[in-house]
Write a protein that holds these residues in place. Structure first.
Motif, PDB file in Angstrom:
ATOM      1  N   SER A  35      53.205  27.444  37.532  1.00 43.18           N
ATOM      2  CA  SER A  35      53.938  26.669  36.531  1.00 43.18           C
ATOM      3  C   SER A  35      53.495  27.029  35.114  1.00 43.18           C
ATOM      4  CB  SER A  35      53.765  25.163  36.764  1.00 43.18           C
ATOM      5  OG  SER A  35      52.463  24.740  36.410  1.00 43.18           O
ATOM      6  N   ARG A  36      52.327  27.633  35.015  1.00 43.62           N
ATOM      7  CA  ARG A  36      51.801  28.022  33.703  1.00 43.62           C
ATOM      8  C   ARG A  36      52.094  29.484  33.377  1.00 43.62           C
ATOM      9  NH1 ARG A  36      47.777  24.260  35.605  1.00 43.62           N
ATOM     10  NH2 ARG A  36      46.593  25.938  36.539  1.00 43.62           N
ATOM     11  N   GLY A  37      52.990  30.097  34.161  1.00 37.23           N
ATOM     12  CA  GLY A  37      53.407  31.460  33.835  1.00 37.23           C
ATOM     13  C   GLY A  37      53.267  32.430  34.989  1.00 37.23           C
ATOM     14  N   THR A  38      53.833  33.596  34.797  1.00 31.10           N
ATOM     15  CA  THR A  38      53.807  34.668  35.788  1.00 31.10           C
ATOM     16  C   THR A  38      52.382  35.141  35.990  1.00 31.10           C
ATOM     17  OG1 THR A  38      56.039  35.333  35.170  1.00 31.10           O
ATOM     18  CG2 THR A  38      54.688  36.994  36.268  1.00 31.10           C
ATOM     19  N   LYS A  39      52.038  35.389  37.267  1.00 27.61           N
ATOM     20  CA  LYS A  39      50.668  35.790  37.577  1.00 27.61           C
ATOM     21  C   LYS A  39      50.650  36.841  38.672  1.00 27.61           C
ATOM     22  CE  LYS A  39      48.330  31.647  36.145  1.00 27.61           C
ATOM     23  NZ  LYS A  39      49.426  30.847  35.719  1.00 27.61           N
ATOM     24  N   ARG A  40      49.565  37.592  38.695  1.00 24.53           N
ATOM     25  CA  ARG A  40      49.303  38.523  39.785  1.00 24.53           C
ATOM     26  C   ARG A  40      48.558  37.790  40.891  1.00 24.53           C
ATOM     27  NH1 ARG A  40      47.260  43.861  36.476  1.00 24.53           N
ATOM     28  NH2 ARG A  40      49.186  44.157  35.299  1.00 24.53           N
ATOM     29  N   PHE A  41      48.514  38.424  42.058  1.00 25.15           N
ATOM     30  CA  PHE A  41      47.915  37.838  43.254  1.00 25.15           C
ATOM     31  C   PHE A  41      46.494  37.320  42.980  1.00 25.15           C
ATOM     32  CE2 PHE A  41      45.737  37.959  47.319  1.00 25.15           C
ATOM     33  CZ  PHE A  41      46.683  37.489  48.216  1.00 25.15           C
ATOM     34  N   LYS A  42      45.641  38.155  42.424  1.00 27.33           N
ATOM     35  CA  LYS A  42      44.234  37.776  42.195  1.00 27.33           C
ATOM     36  C   LYS A  42      44.107  36.644  41.171  1.00 27.33           C
ATOM     37  CE  LYS A  42      42.001  40.285  45.114  1.00 27.33           C
ATOM     38  NZ  LYS A  42      41.320  39.648  46.245  1.00 27.33           N
ATOM     39  N   GLU A  43      45.011  36.592  40.209  1.00 29.13           N
ATOM     40  CA  GLU A  43      44.990  35.496  39.236  1.00 29.13           C
ATOM     41  C   GLU A  43      45.293  34.164  39.918  1.00 29.13           C
ATOM     42  OE1 GLU A  43      46.531  37.167  35.017  1.00 29.13           O
ATOM     43  OE2 GLU A  43      47.931  37.484  36.687  1.00 29.13           O
ATOM     44  N   ILE A  44      46.275  34.171  40.818  1.00 31.51           N
ATOM     45  CA  ILE A  44      46.607  32.960  41.562  1.00 31.51           C
ATOM     46  C   ILE A  44      45.417  32.557  42.423  1.00 31.51           C
ATOM     47  CG2 ILE A  44      48.139  31.921  43.285  1.00 31.51           C
ATOM     48  CD1 ILE A  44      50.253  34.062  42.400  1.00 31.51           C
ATOM     49  N   SER A  45      44.848  33.523  43.129  1.00 29.99           N
ATOM     50  CA  SER A  45      43.707  33.259  44.004  1.00 29.99           C
ATOM     51  C   SER A  45      42.555  32.626  43.242  1.00 29.99           C
ATOM     52  CB  SER A  45      43.251  34.571  44.653  1.00 29.99           C
ATOM     53  OG  SER A  45      42.144  34.356  45.478  1.00 29.99           O
ATOM     54  N   LYS A  46      42.268  33.151  42.076  1.00 30.15           N
ATOM     55  CA  LYS A  46      41.163  32.638  41.251  1.00 30.15           C
ATOM     56  C   LYS A  46      41.454  31.216  40.772  1.00 30.15           C
ATOM     57  CE  LYS A  46      38.383  33.780  37.221  1.00 30.15           C
ATOM     58  NZ  LYS A  46      38.175  34.700  36.106  1.00 30.15           N
ATOM     59  N   GLU A  47      42.678  30.961  40.325  1.00 33.72           N
ATOM     60  CA  GLU A  47      43.027  29.624  39.833  1.00 33.72           C
ATOM     61  C   GLU A  47      43.040  28.582  40.936  1.00 33.72           C
ATOM     62  OE1 GLU A  47      46.501  29.125  37.430  1.00 33.72           O
ATOM     63  OE2 GLU A  47      45.705  30.381  35.835  1.00 33.72           O
ATOM     64  N   VAL A  48      43.595  28.938  42.090  1.00 33.11           N
ATOM     65  CA  VAL A  48      43.689  27.987  43.198  1.00 33.11           C
ATOM     66  C   VAL A  48      42.303  27.740  43.777  1.00 33.11           C
ATOM     67  CG1 VAL A  48      44.623  27.638  45.518  1.00 33.11           C
ATOM     68  CG2 VAL A  48      46.098  28.504  43.699  1.00 33.11           C
ATOM     69  N   GLY A  49      41.518  28.777  43.952  1.00 34.52           N
ATOM     70  CA  GLY A  49      40.147  28.657  44.443  1.00 34.52           C
ATOM     71  C   GLY A  49      40.052  28.242  45.901  1.00 34.52           C
ATOM     72  N   GLY A  50      39.203  28.935  46.659  1.00 31.14           N
ATOM     73  CA  GLY A  50      38.941  28.565  48.038  1.00 31.14           C
ATOM     74  C   GLY A  50      39.959  29.051  49.051  1.00 31.14           C
ATOM     75  N   ILE A  51      40.973  29.756  48.623  1.00 31.72           N
ATOM     76  CA  ILE A  51      42.009  30.258  49.528  1.00 31.72           C
ATOM     77  C   ILE A  51      41.704  31.713  49.868  1.00 31.72           C
ATOM     78  CG2 ILE A  51      43.573  30.928  47.657  1.00 31.72           C
ATOM     79  CD1 ILE A  51      45.924  30.071  49.484  1.00 31.72           C
ATOM     80  N   THR A  52      41.888  32.075  51.140  1.00 26.29           N
ATOM     81  CA  THR A  52      41.683  33.468  51.538  1.00 26.29           C
ATOM     82  C   THR A  52      42.896  34.296  51.125  1.00 26.29           C
ATOM     83  OG1 THR A  52      42.715  33.194  53.710  1.00 26.29           O
ATOM     84  CG2 THR A  52      40.323  32.745  53.555  1.00 26.29           C
TER      85      THR A  52
END
Length: 113
Positions: A35-52
């Motif tokens: 919701s805060r903008g377009t992201k790459r896979f690793k950016e999403i992973s880092k923001e969400v945290g704890g997801i494989t």
């Protein structure tokens, strides 16, 4: 709330459909990240945290199948993949805001006892 106790099947099916599209621990946090903008896979992973990576990949595919996430492969070497909200996922904005508000209230209630 009127209508909650004796709900006809027609009132239950849309809720089941919504829960199917958004179910699980990760889909809504992924949507909040995007919701805060377009992201790459690793950016999403880092923001969400704890997801494989495996789970993030699965959830992104599910969200894309439900037209809630757009996947764009850029013509770079190596290929770059970006994820973003769709027009359809923007219709969830109010719901996500309400979930955030309720989550804050719930956390406070639990901590206070």
């Amino acid at each position: 709330m009127p209508g909650i106790v004796n709900c006809p099947k027609e009132a239950i099916m849309p809720v089941k459909d919504a829960l199917e599209a958004l179910s699980g621990k990760w889909k809504i946090p992924i949507l909040v990240s995007l919701s805060r903008g377009t992201k790459r896979f690793k950016e999403i992973s880092k923001e969400v945290g704890g997801i494989t990576d495996k789970m993030l990949s699965k959830e992104l595919k599910d969200l894309e199948m439900n037209l809630l996430v757009s996947r764009k492969v850029l013509d770079t070497f190596p290929p770059t993949v970006e994820y973003s909200w769709t027009d359809h996922s923007r219709t969830l904005g109010k719901l996500i805001h309400e979930l955030q508000s309720w989550g804050k209230l719930h956390r406070k209630k639990i901590i206070e006892g």
